[in-house]
Enzyme design. Structure first.
Site, PDB file in Angstrom:
ATOM      1  N   CYS A 100      19.737  10.136  11.264  1.00 48.95           N
ATOM      2  CA  CYS A 100      20.006  11.171  10.673  1.00 48.95           C
ATOM      3  C   CYS A 100      18.993  12.319  10.972  1.00 48.95           C
ATOM      4  CB  CYS A 100      20.075  11.072   9.096  1.00 48.95           C
ATOM      5  SG  CYS A 100      20.894   9.580   8.777  1.00 48.95           S
TER       6      CYS A 100
ATOM      7  N   ASP B  35      19.645   6.475   3.026  1.00 48.13           N
ATOM      8  CA  ASP B  35      20.585   5.698   2.180  1.00 48.13           C
ATOM      9  C   ASP B  35      21.424   4.623   2.733  1.00 48.13           C
ATOM     10  OD1 ASP B  35      19.927   7.894   0.530  1.00 48.13           O
ATOM     11  OD2 ASP B  35      21.825   8.293  -0.079  1.00 48.13           O
TER      12      ASP B  35
ATOM     13  N   CYS C 145      19.539  13.711   6.393  1.00 52.61           N
ATOM     14  CA  CYS C 145      19.792  12.827   5.600  1.00 52.61           C
ATOM     15  C   CYS C 145      20.180  13.397   4.305  1.00 52.61           C
ATOM     16  CB  CYS C 145      19.139  11.516   5.684  1.00 52.61           C
ATOM     17  SG  CYS C 145      19.781  10.231   4.811  1.00 52.61           S
ATOM     18  N   ASP C 146      20.815  12.579   3.312  1.00 52.76           N
ATOM     19  CA  ASP C 146      21.353  13.061   2.053  1.00 52.76           C
ATOM     20  C   ASP C 146      20.571  14.092   1.214  1.00 52.76           C
ATOM     21  OD1 ASP C 146      23.380  11.206   3.211  1.00 52.76           O
ATOM     22  OD2 ASP C 146      23.573  10.198   1.589  1.00 52.76           O
ATOM     23  N   LYS C 147      19.432  13.320   0.875  1.00 56.60           N
ATOM     24  CA  LYS C 147      18.582  14.010  -0.319  1.00 56.60           C
ATOM     25  C   LYS C 147      17.805  15.273   0.321  1.00 56.60           C
ATOM     26  CE  LYS C 147      20.618  11.115  -2.614  1.00 56.60           C
ATOM     27  NZ  LYS C 147      21.342  10.577  -1.365  1.00 56.60           N
TER      28      LYS C 147
ATOM     29  N   GLU D 272      22.883   4.134  -5.083  1.00 52.60           N
ATOM     30  CA  GLU D 272      24.056   4.062  -4.613  1.00 52.60           C
ATOM     31  C   GLU D 272      24.438   2.644  -4.585  1.00 52.60           C
ATOM     32  OE1 GLU D 272      24.199   6.646  -1.034  1.00 52.60           O
ATOM     33  OE2 GLU D 272      24.091   8.339  -2.220  1.00 52.60           O
TER      34      GLU D 272
ATOM     35  N   SER E 251      27.689   6.283  -2.814  1.00 53.32           N
ATOM     36  CA  SER E 251      27.591   7.091  -1.604  1.00 53.32           C
ATOM     37  C   SER E 251      28.719   7.914  -1.285  1.00 53.32           C
ATOM     38  CB  SER E 251      27.619   6.114  -0.381  1.00 53.32           C
ATOM     39  OG  SER E 251      27.997   6.765   0.910  1.00 53.32           O
TER      40      SER E 251
END
Length: 559
Positions: free
Chosen positions: A52, A84, A125-127, A447, A473
């Site tokens: 990511c 994740d 990446c997500d966070k 998640e 997710s």
């Protein structure tokens, strides 16, 4: 009075008393000319643990070149990131949400420590996206986001696949519906290079949020990680941050209540991740903007679903980029009266002006019009009831069931639920309840993609429902309700459930309830006691002691 671009860094670099500081900076190559210019922090999250963020150092080099060309001095630093996808289904996943606040803290701390005049954050990446935004909001210096881009889809038996397909393949293999050889093949092909997970999962959802809310230049997030244009996008972003600094535009000038409503509309229109609820609430708390979990229902109800994106739809983020990108979604929503086009962005243009620049590919069918949507209402619904007095979140895209009534199957940790699913111990009609996985109880609100994908892979996606005080997710699909609040560890009603209790999901009524009287629930909770904390020292213990309810964004601000 014009804005002084060196409004903070002069304190660090100017005058006789700052000679020691200048001496140390010269040791690593900075010159007097460099230090006389505005200094811009270039934050990124490069880490050798995931695809990511794997292109961040390369993008940072281009951003820095753009900053220098525009007449300012960049200073690069990196913070952390937790994948994740890599940690899913393990104790390591608990670090994911915790990392959001740590990223925010580190960006804020470095910015305050070195008195940067402005900051640009490269995210993946997500966070990292909400974490970077929260850090920029706290600093309130001219700041912007650059998304590292989506991963390209892989190819499996002639069709595009993403990480979602790998998770679902695990369930299919466990059910005997996929061979070991095919599982290995999809594992080897689904993630072909750098970039964040390829559907409208959390990373791409939040990249869209940053453009709709005005913190990122529209169109930059639609360029995928391995697209040759990405380096030029990064270089131009370096020039943009210097222009933003010279204009003196801060996050507080951009982040209005209407900007947050625009962001929610973008999530609703694209079937975006339930995590957007958590992160937008957290960002609003940082910005001092009044935003309540119930606001999501109102905005999603008036916003049609117009983008046919995975996990509920057909296409990937790369397909969206080819069709016309995030700007095309914005243009459709402006044309349909679903977006406030007057809101400011970091580019200096309004959202409507940015959206008008979108270049639609003739014949594309990724993004529809608001007159002919995929569904009349957006993808997220907030549920309340005697099981979730503060609220819970469900994503509608990807399934059609509006009602489910069934017996609870109780699990106090994710691993036990996963074992039950893959061991064929879940029956059609069941309601899987996974509790003590909330912000405080997990801690870290894991998640549940491993479990939800296994349910789909087992062929139970149309007959089983799931509820948890943990998270999902963005790749999750099916009737899966998360963020149940108050959480079990805080004595929420989910802690009172027993095996066999009848749980009812009523999407039309926005309700999540159990067929028990208030008196029965209160009586059970009167005999309940909080479990021992899973971690008594270290970062998890600190997080559990500070974190707020998911209905408040799971923030760790002092209360």
């Amino acid at each position: 009075m014009s804005f002084n671009p060196k409004h903070l860094s002069h304190i660090l670099t100017n005058g006789r008393d700052r000679a020691p500081a200048r001496s140390m900076l010269k040791a690593i190559g900075f010159t007097d000319e460099d230090l006389a210019k505005p200094i811009i922090g270039v934050a990124h999250m490069w880490i050798e643990t995931m695809p990511c963020n794997f292109n961040h150092r390369d993008l940072a080099a281009q951003v820095k070149a753009g900053i220098r060309a525009a007449g300012a001095t960049p200073m690069e630093f990196n913070t952390i990131s937790i994948s994740d996808g890599v940690t899913m289904g393990t104790e390591g996943m608990k670090a994911s949400l915790v990392s959001r606040d740590l990223i925010a803290d580190s960006i804020e701390l470095v910015g305050r420590g070195y008195l940067f005049d402005a900051m640009i954050a490269i995210v993946g990446c997500d966070k990292t996206l909400p974490g970077a935004a929260m850090g920029l909001i706290r600093l309130d210096v001219p700041g912007m986001i650059l998304y590292g881009g989506s991963i390209a889809p892989g190819n499996f038996h002639g069709r595009d696949v993403t990480i979602q397909d790998v998770f679902e393949a695990v369930g299919a293999n466990a059910a005997g519906r996929m061979s070991d050889a095919d599982l290995l093949q999809i594992e080897n092909t689904a993630c072909p290079g750098a970039g964040a997970c390829g559907g409208q999962y959390t990373a791409n959802t939040m990249a869209m949020v940053m453009e709709f809310i005005g913190l990122a230049v529209m169109g930059t997030g639609s360029v995928s990680a391995t697209d040759p244009r990405k380096e030029k996008t990064a270089y131009e972003s370096g020039r943009f941050i210097v222009d933003l600094l010279r204009r003196g535009t801060r996050p507080s000038d951009i982040l209005t209540r209407r900007a947050f409503e625009n962001a929610i509309a973008g999530v609703a229109a694209t079937g975006g991740s339930t995590n957007a609820v958590l992160h937008l609430l957290a960002m609003a708390r940082e910005a001092g903007i009044p935003l309540d979990i119930d606001d999501f229902n109102e905005i999603c109800h008036r916003t049609p679903l117009i983008a046919d994106l995975k996990p509920g739809g057909k296409y990937t983020a790369v397909d969206l980029g080819r069709a016309g990108g995030i700007g095309l979604v914005a243009r459709r929503l402006v044309e349909g009266g679903c977006l406030d086009g007057s809101q400011k962005t970091v580019s200096g243009l309004s959202i409507a002006e940015e959206a008008a620049l979108a270049d639609e590919t003739p014949g594309q069918d990724v993004v529809r019009t608001t007159e002919k949507p995929i569904k009349p209402h957006g993808g997220l619904v907030i549920l309340k009831g005697n099981l979730a007095p503060e609220g819970a979140v469900v994503k509608l895209s990807g399934f059609e069931r509006r009602y489910h009534r069934g017996p609870a199957r109780i699990f106090n940790r994710e691993e036990d639920a996963m074992a039950a699913v893959t061991g064929h111990h879940i029956n059609a009609g069941d309601v899987i309840v996974i509790r003590y996985e909330g912000p405080k109880g997990g801690p870290g609100m894991r998640e549940m993609l491993g479990v939800t994908a296994a349910i789909v892979g087992e062929g139970l996606g149309d007959s089983v429902a799931l509820m948890t005080d943990g998270r999902f997710s963005g790749a999750t699909r099916g009737l899966m309700v998360g963020h149940v609040a108050p959480e079990a560890a805080a004595g929420g009603p989910i802690a009172a459930l027993n095996d066999g209790d009848i749980v009812v999901f009523d999407i039309e009524k926005c309700s999540l309830s159990v067929e028990l009287s208030d008196e029965e629930i209160a009586g059970r909770l009167a005999g309940w006691s909080a479990p021992e904390p899973r971690y008594k020292t270290g970062v998890y213990a600190k997080y559990a002691a500070l974190v707020s309810s998911a209905a408040e964004g799971a923030v760790t601000n002092p209360r």
